[in-house]
Design a protein around this motif. Sequence first.
Motif, PDB file in Angstrom:
ATOM      1  N   ASP A 151     -50.173  23.292  -3.235  1.00 43.52           N
ATOM      2  CA  ASP A 151     -49.675  22.036  -2.685  1.00 43.52           C
ATOM      3  C   ASP A 151     -48.385  21.631  -3.405  1.00 43.52           C
ATOM      4  O   ASP A 151     -48.378  21.450  -4.626  1.00 43.52           O
ATOM      5  CB  ASP A 151     -50.752  20.965  -2.868  1.00 43.52           C
ATOM      6  N   VAL A 152     -47.295  21.471  -2.647  1.00 42.32           N
ATOM      7  CA  VAL A 152     -46.041  20.975  -3.224  1.00 42.32           C
ATOM      8  C   VAL A 152     -45.539  19.781  -2.408  1.00 42.32           C
ATOM      9  O   VAL A 152     -44.341  19.585  -2.231  1.00 42.32           O
ATOM     10  CB  VAL A 152     -44.965  22.080  -3.324  1.00 42.32           C
ATOM     11  N   SER A 153     -46.475  18.993  -1.897  1.00 43.91           N
ATOM     12  CA  SER A 153     -46.116  17.815  -1.112  1.00 43.91           C
ATOM     13  C   SER A 153     -45.557  16.719  -2.017  1.00 43.91           C
ATOM     14  O   SER A 153     -45.460  16.878  -3.236  1.00 43.91           O
ATOM     15  CB  SER A 153     -47.337  17.312  -0.341  1.00 43.91           C
ATOM     16  N   ASN A 154     -45.213  15.585  -1.408  1.00 45.31           N
ATOM     17  CA  ASN A 154     -44.523  14.513  -2.124  1.00 45.31           C
ATOM     18  C   ASN A 154     -45.331  13.933  -3.283  1.00 45.31           C
ATOM     19  O   ASN A 154     -44.769  13.382  -4.231  1.00 45.31           O
ATOM     20  CB  ASN A 154     -44.176  13.395  -1.139  1.00 45.31           C
ATOM     21  N   ILE A 156     -52.658  40.122  -4.216  1.00 44.04           N
ATOM     22  CA  ILE A 156     -52.426  38.677  -4.333  1.00 44.04           C
ATOM     23  C   ILE A 156     -51.128  38.304  -3.628  1.00 44.04           C
ATOM     24  O   ILE A 156     -50.137  39.034  -3.687  1.00 44.04           O
ATOM     25  CB  ILE A 156     -52.364  38.260  -5.814  1.00 44.04           C
ATOM     26  N   ALA A 157     -51.148  37.150  -2.957  1.00 48.88           N
ATOM     27  CA  ALA A 157     -49.943  36.550  -2.401  1.00 48.88           C
ATOM     28  C   ALA A 157     -49.957  35.065  -2.749  1.00 48.88           C
ATOM     29  O   ALA A 157     -51.026  34.487  -2.990  1.00 48.88           O
ATOM     30  CB  ALA A 157     -49.877  36.737  -0.885  1.00 48.88           C
ATOM     31  N   VAL A 158     -48.773  34.452  -2.797  1.00 49.61           N
ATOM     32  CA  VAL A 158     -48.660  33.026  -3.144  1.00 49.61           C
ATOM     33  C   VAL A 158     -47.878  32.311  -2.047  1.00 49.61           C
ATOM     34  O   VAL A 158     -46.776  32.737  -1.677  1.00 49.61           O
ATOM     35  CB  VAL A 158     -47.956  32.821  -4.495  1.00 49.61           C
ATOM     36  N   MET A 159     -48.469  31.229  -1.538  1.00 46.46           N
ATOM     37  CA  MET A 159     -47.828  30.403  -0.528  1.00 46.46           C
ATOM     38  C   MET A 159     -47.705  28.973  -1.050  1.00 46.46           C
ATOM     39  O   MET A 159     -48.633  28.452  -1.660  1.00 46.46           O
ATOM     40  CB  MET A 159     -48.664  30.398   0.761  1.00 46.46           C
ATOM     41  N   GLN A 160     -46.558  28.338  -0.827  1.00 48.53           N
ATOM     42  CA  GLN A 160     -46.397  26.919  -1.105  1.00 48.53           C
ATOM     43  C   GLN A 160     -46.481  26.165   0.221  1.00 48.53           C
ATOM     44  O   GLN A 160     -45.931  26.616   1.232  1.00 48.53           O
ATOM     45  CB  GLN A 160     -45.059  26.641  -1.777  1.00 48.53           C
ATOM     46  N   TRP A 161     -47.162  25.021   0.202  1.00 49.45           N
ATOM     47  CA  TRP A 161     -47.326  24.265   1.445  1.00 49.45           C
ATOM     48  C   TRP A 161     -47.150  22.769   1.196  1.00 49.45           C
ATOM     49  O   TRP A 161     -47.370  22.275   0.102  1.00 49.45           O
ATOM     50  CB  TRP A 161     -48.693  24.536   2.077  1.00 49.45           C
ATOM     51  N   GLU A 209     -39.610  28.985  -8.004  1.00 47.73           N
ATOM     52  CA  GLU A 209     -38.903  27.777  -7.609  1.00 47.73           C
ATOM     53  C   GLU A 209     -39.703  27.013  -6.559  1.00 47.73           C
ATOM     54  O   GLU A 209     -40.338  27.600  -5.697  1.00 47.73           O
ATOM     55  CB  GLU A 209     -37.519  28.121  -7.056  1.00 47.73           C
ATOM     56  N   ARG A 210     -39.625  25.707  -6.653  1.00 45.33           N
ATOM     57  CA  ARG A 210     -40.343  24.865  -5.704  1.00 45.33           C
ATOM     58  C   ARG A 210     -39.732  25.005  -4.308  1.00 45.33           C
ATOM     59  O   ARG A 210     -38.515  24.981  -4.143  1.00 45.33           O
ATOM     60  CB  ARG A 210     -40.293  23.414  -6.168  1.00 45.33           C
ATOM     61  N   ALA A 211     -40.589  25.109  -3.287  1.00 45.69           N
ATOM     62  CA  ALA A 211     -40.104  25.354  -1.931  1.00 45.69           C
ATOM     63  C   ALA A 211     -39.708  24.071  -1.207  1.00 45.69           C
ATOM     64  O   ALA A 211     -38.754  24.066  -0.434  1.00 45.69           O
ATOM     65  CB  ALA A 211     -41.175  26.090  -1.137  1.00 45.69           C
ATOM     66  N   PHE A 212     -40.455  22.967  -1.418  1.00 38.44           N
ATOM     67  CA  PHE A 212     -40.219  21.746  -0.658  1.00 38.44           C
ATOM     68  C   PHE A 212     -40.295  20.525  -1.560  1.00 38.44           C
ATOM     69  O   PHE A 212     -41.029  20.513  -2.549  1.00 38.44           O
ATOM     70  CB  PHE A 212     -41.271  21.594   0.460  1.00 38.44           C
ATOM     71  N   VAL A 213     -39.543  19.490  -1.203  1.00 41.29           N
ATOM     72  CA  VAL A 213     -39.633  18.183  -1.863  1.00 41.29           C
ATOM     73  C   VAL A 213     -39.671  17.106  -0.783  1.00 41.29           C
ATOM     74  O   VAL A 213     -39.228  17.330   0.349  1.00 41.29           O
ATOM     75  CB  VAL A 213     -38.446  17.931  -2.824  1.00 41.29           C
TER      76      VAL A 213
END
Length: 218
Positions: A29-32, A66-71, A103-107
């Motif tokens: 989770d990289v939500s607000n 292994i795989a890594v997803m940011q959402w 690196e962070r994908a979303f802000v």
Amino acid sequence: MLRALSLCLSLLAPCSASACETALLLAMDVSNSVDVAEYRIQAEGLALALTDPVIAEILVQDQIAIAVMQWAGEERQQFSIGWTRMTDLAAVAGLSARAMTLERAFVLSDTAPGPALHAAIDAFAGAPDCRRKVIDVSGDGTPNSGGSPAAARQRAERAGITVNALAIEAPGHGRAVSNFFRRALITRDGFVMTARGHRAYTETLRRKILREISRVTG
């Protein structure tokens, strides 16, 4: 058998005779609601968990992929690390290094676990042929976008994919995230683990990954 495995690990050589036991997709989770410091805790926590000696040994022994997803929001999913097979300890160390500097994908984005789960399921089309398929969702909030993940959960179950969750709860704020994940996100063979704040994330993630790759379900 154990002696052969120990020799393989000590030489950092691939144990080619082993089939892939588990394809594990880690969805962060990289939500607000996740600030800069909390994001770093998640990325570094993943890097440290991978280098845990017990985890690293199982990753190589079972040739885990292994795989890594940011959402974050409804159309905010990014595969930051594609499927990587843990053929030897050098591969584990390399994946850990990539996670440490991720690196962070979303802000400034919403929280949409439903679309995130659909995207994670789609990713298994390109996964190695492993005996088990597992999605590990971490998050610190309930949805404010994208609707309920219930349909995605049903889709995962039909595809034979286990969905587990790591709920990051704010200290003193109950178990709202844990209860939501348990009620609407995880599959019937999945489980939820709870971290009391982001500072507890690293140890909780270590225990969670160990449980997932040790072939323990439910």
